[in-house]
Scaffold this active site. Structure first.
Site, PDB file in Angstrom:
ATOM      1  N   SER A  69       0.827  -1.209   0.000  1.00 26.04           N
ATOM      2  CA  SER A  69       0.000   0.000   0.000  1.00 26.04           C
ATOM      3  C   SER A  69       0.863   1.261   0.000  1.00 26.04           C
ATOM      4  CB  SER A  69      -0.889   0.006   1.246  1.00 26.04           C
ATOM      5  OG  SER A  69      -1.646   1.191   1.309  1.00 26.04           O
TER       6      SER A  69
ATOM      7  N   ALA B  80       6.714  11.216   4.340  1.00 27.12           N
ATOM      8  CA  ALA B  80       5.708  11.702   5.276  1.00 27.12           C
ATOM      9  C   ALA B  80       4.542  12.233   4.453  1.00 27.12           C
ATOM     10  CB  ALA B  80       6.283  12.797   6.176  1.00 27.12           C
TER      11      ALA B  80
ATOM     12  N   GLY C 210       1.429  11.351   4.510  1.00 21.97           N
ATOM     13  CA  GLY C 210       0.305  11.703   5.369  1.00 21.97           C
ATOM     14  C   GLY C 210      -1.028  11.142   4.925  1.00 21.97           C
ATOM     15  N   LEU C 211      -1.005   9.935   4.353  1.00 19.82           N
ATOM     16  CA  LEU C 211      -2.236   9.228   3.985  1.00 19.82           C
ATOM     17  C   LEU C 211      -3.115  10.036   3.033  1.00 19.82           C
ATOM     18  CD1 LEU C 211      -3.164   7.776   7.505  1.00 19.82           C
ATOM     19  CD2 LEU C 211      -2.181   6.521   5.579  1.00 19.82           C
TER      20      LEU C 211
ATOM     21  N   CYS D 299      -1.634   4.331  12.759  1.00 25.76           N
ATOM     22  CA  CYS D 299      -2.158   5.703  12.752  1.00 25.76           C
ATOM     23  C   CYS D 299      -2.293   6.242  14.176  1.00 25.76           C
ATOM     24  CB  CYS D 299      -3.525   5.742  12.086  1.00 25.76           C
ATOM     25  SG  CYS D 299      -3.547   5.008  10.457  1.00 25.76           S
TER      26      CYS D 299
ATOM     27  N   ASN E 131       5.531  -2.148   8.900  1.00 26.52           N
ATOM     28  CA  ASN E 131       5.369  -0.829   8.317  1.00 26.52           C
ATOM     29  C   ASN E 131       6.715  -0.103   8.451  1.00 26.52           C
ATOM     30  OD1 ASN E 131       4.182   1.497   7.249  1.00 26.52           O
ATOM     31  ND2 ASN E 131       2.290   1.194   8.400  1.00 26.52           N
ATOM     32  N   THR E 132       6.761   1.145   8.065  1.00 27.18           N
ATOM     33  CA  THR E 132       8.035   1.867   8.048  1.00 27.18           C
ATOM     34  C   THR E 132       8.581   2.162   9.449  1.00 27.18           C
ATOM     35  OG1 THR E 132       6.783   3.935   7.905  1.00 27.18           O
ATOM     36  CG2 THR E 132       7.590   2.995   5.838  1.00 27.18           C
TER      37      THR E 132
ATOM     38  N   GLY F 119      11.684  -3.576   2.855  1.00 32.02           N
ATOM     39  CA  GLY F 119      12.960  -3.615   2.152  1.00 32.02           C
ATOM     40  C   GLY F 119      13.100  -4.717   1.120  1.00 32.02           C
TER      41      GLY F 119
END
Length: 302
Positions: free
Chosen positions: A21, A70, A72-73, A131, A193-194, A245
């Site tokens: 995603s 960043a 931000g969705l 989130c 996730n990151t 990665g």
């Protein structure tokens, strides 16, 4: 003949490769470059209840062996995703798709998942609990087992499709969070996730990103991802989707040996738009090299 098929929460995939995603839009952008039906599936752009413009720019920073974002969705909101994005997606992708959902309250998650659950092409709901919880002081849902479990229970109450919970690596004990999600009814776990990262511009003496910090992704985080996938896969009895990665077919094999049933490819798609396609094409060669006949047989063997 190499057998690439795997079963993810009751749905068979032709192969385990899933663009992650935020790195594959809603699919049709990449369909202009190649037939995306060669993929197992893909996870479309993170979707929220309401439209979001995202964070101020600059919101991308380059790093050694990776990048920080960043964004931000940024997305048009669930109503427009259903009315505008999914019909375009259906024209070019003929398999079940993974819907990635984000929210800022338990009610947000439930609302968005209930809407997407009704969409025929949506096969899985990938619920991103990284989130900030606006009702919980801004702390991420995914940093607290109880908060993550609350989201899972709320989503499971309004959906019938498999719910895969996407976890943040920015925690001390990822296993406890994964187990809490499983106990609350999650059908699968996806991670990682990151990582939280930052760059500073030496000339400006200020952070590169307007948001100061962002999500660090790319090949540099792969060993961390493998470690966390291994830990979680050996602690839960539900499928794990590994990511972080991944950029080669060898990475996919390693991630599956750590315990992943399927593997998401993220930042590599932003470097090379053909990355996921090329990994699918290269898997039979790598399987032959390591004397692997069926990918399903290597899940968690390490």
């Amino acid at each position: 003949m190499a057998e690439l098929k795997v079963n993810l929460c009751g749905i068979e995939l032709d192969n385990p490769i899933i663009p992650a995603s935020g790195c594959f839009g809603y699919g049709y952008e990449f369909a202009e470059l190649y037939d995306i039906n060669c993929l197992g599936t893909f996870s479309f752009k993170g979707t929220t209840k309401d439209p979001r413009f995202g964070n101020p720019t600059p919101r991308i920073a380059e790093c050694y062996a990776g990048m920080i974002n960043a964004v931000g969705l940024q997305n048009p909101g669930v109503e427009k995703v259903i009315s505008e994005e999914l019909p375009k997606l259906k024209q070019c992708f003929h398999k079940p798709v993974m819907a990635n959902v984000s929210g800022f309250s338990v009610e947000d998650y439930a609302y968005t998942c209930e809407k997407l659950d009704k969409e025929e092409q949506v096969g899985w709901l990938e619920v991103n609990v990284s989130c900030p919880n606006v009702h919980g002081g801004g702390m991420s849902f995914g940093t607290d087992p109880a908060a993550a479990a609350e989201v899972v229970r709320a989503v499971k109450a309004v959906t019938n499709k498999p719910v895969i919970v996407k976890l943040s690596p920015n925690v001390t004990d990822i296993v406890s969070i994964a187990k809490a999600c499983e106990e609350a009814g999650a059908d699968g776990i996806s991670l990682i996730n990151t990582l939280l990262g930052m760059r500073i511009d030496l000339n400006k003496k200020a952070p590169v990103i307007a948001n100061k910090m962002g999500g660090f992704s790319g090949p540099a985080i792969f060993p961390v991802a493998v470690r966390m996938v291994y830990q979680v896969a050996h602690a839960v009895s539900i499928p794990v989707v590994g990511m972080g990665g991944v950029s080669t077919a060898e990475d996919v094999i390693e991630m599956m040996m750590a315990g992943a049933t399927a593997v998401e490819v993220g930042a590599a798609n932003l470097v090379n738009p053909f990355a996921s396609r090329d990994i699918v094409a290269d898997l039979p060669r790598v399987m032959e090299k390591y004397k692997i006949e069926k990918l399903a047989d290597i899940i968690g063997i390490a």
